[in-house]
Design a protein around this motif. Sequence first.
Motif, short mmCIF file in Angstrom:
data_model
loop_
_atom_site.label_atom_id
_atom_site.label_comp_id
_atom_site.label_asym_id
_atom_site.label_seq_id
_atom_site.Cartn_x
_atom_site.Cartn_y
_atom_site.Cartn_z
N GLU A 1 0.82 -1.21 0.00
CA GLU A 1 0.00 0.00 0.00
C GLU A 1 0.85 1.26 0.00
OE1 GLU A 1 -3.30 0.26 -0.39
OE2 GLU A 1 -3.35 -1.91 -0.62
N THR B 1 -14.81 0.16 -10.89
CA THR B 1 -14.88 1.36 -10.06
C THR B 1 -13.47 1.82 -9.72
OG1 THR B 1 -14.90 0.08 -8.02
CG2 THR B 1 -17.06 0.56 -9.02
N GLU C 1 -12.21 2.16 -6.86
CA GLU C 1 -11.72 1.29 -5.79
C GLU C 1 -11.22 -0.03 -6.36
OE1 GLU C 1 -14.93 2.66 -5.65
OE2 GLU C 1 -14.19 4.36 -4.50
N ARG C 2 -11.95 -0.58 -7.33
CA ARG C 2 -11.50 -1.84 -7.95
C ARG C 2 -10.20 -1.62 -8.72
NH1 ARG C 2 -17.11 -4.06 -9.32
NH2 ARG C 2 -17.25 -5.73 -7.81
N ARG D 1 -7.83 0.53 -8.01
CA ARG D 1 -6.75 0.61 -7.02
C ARG D 1 -6.45 -0.77 -6.43
NH1 ARG D 1 -9.71 5.26 -5.95
NH2 ARG D 1 -8.60 7.13 -6.59
N GLY D 2 -7.50 -1.55 -6.16
CA GLY D 2 -7.31 -2.91 -5.65
C GLY D 2 -6.59 -3.79 -6.64
#
Length: 148
Positions: free
Chosen positions: A13, A33, A35-36, A38-39
């Motif tokens: 991270e 998204t 968030e996805r 970045r994940g």
Amino acid sequence: MHESSPPDPPDIEDELPDFTPVPLTRHRHDGWTPERQRGFIAALAESGVVARAARSVGMSGASAYNLRRRPGAESFALAWTIVEYEARERALDFVIDQFRHGSTRPRFYRGKFVGTIHRYETRMALAAVRAAFSVPPRRCVPTGKVDE
């Protein structure tokens, strides 16, 4: 004897490149998204395998490659290239360590510990080095510039 184990994964991270998620015209709850995205980059940094990273966020590898090719995905593509390069370097470092030091494993005979076996995995190391250096990276080394 030198005991070789996979290196501890770095704190992914903290080392992730800062990027702008790909802008999407439609926002779907099961789509890519921010968030996805970045994940996915975090999982790719950890494993170095696109399909595995995509599965970890509930998407397919093919859709990840499609996202990378979209207009406005330059920042995402550069982050992808950077973490893929770093994952490749970590894997190569591990293989070189295995080649230089080998690994020690316990030896059992009829269910009882009788000693250890020390092995050098030269074929695996040579295959990995050959694979790492036979094809140049697709895009660039992480300098901040994307080759066209």
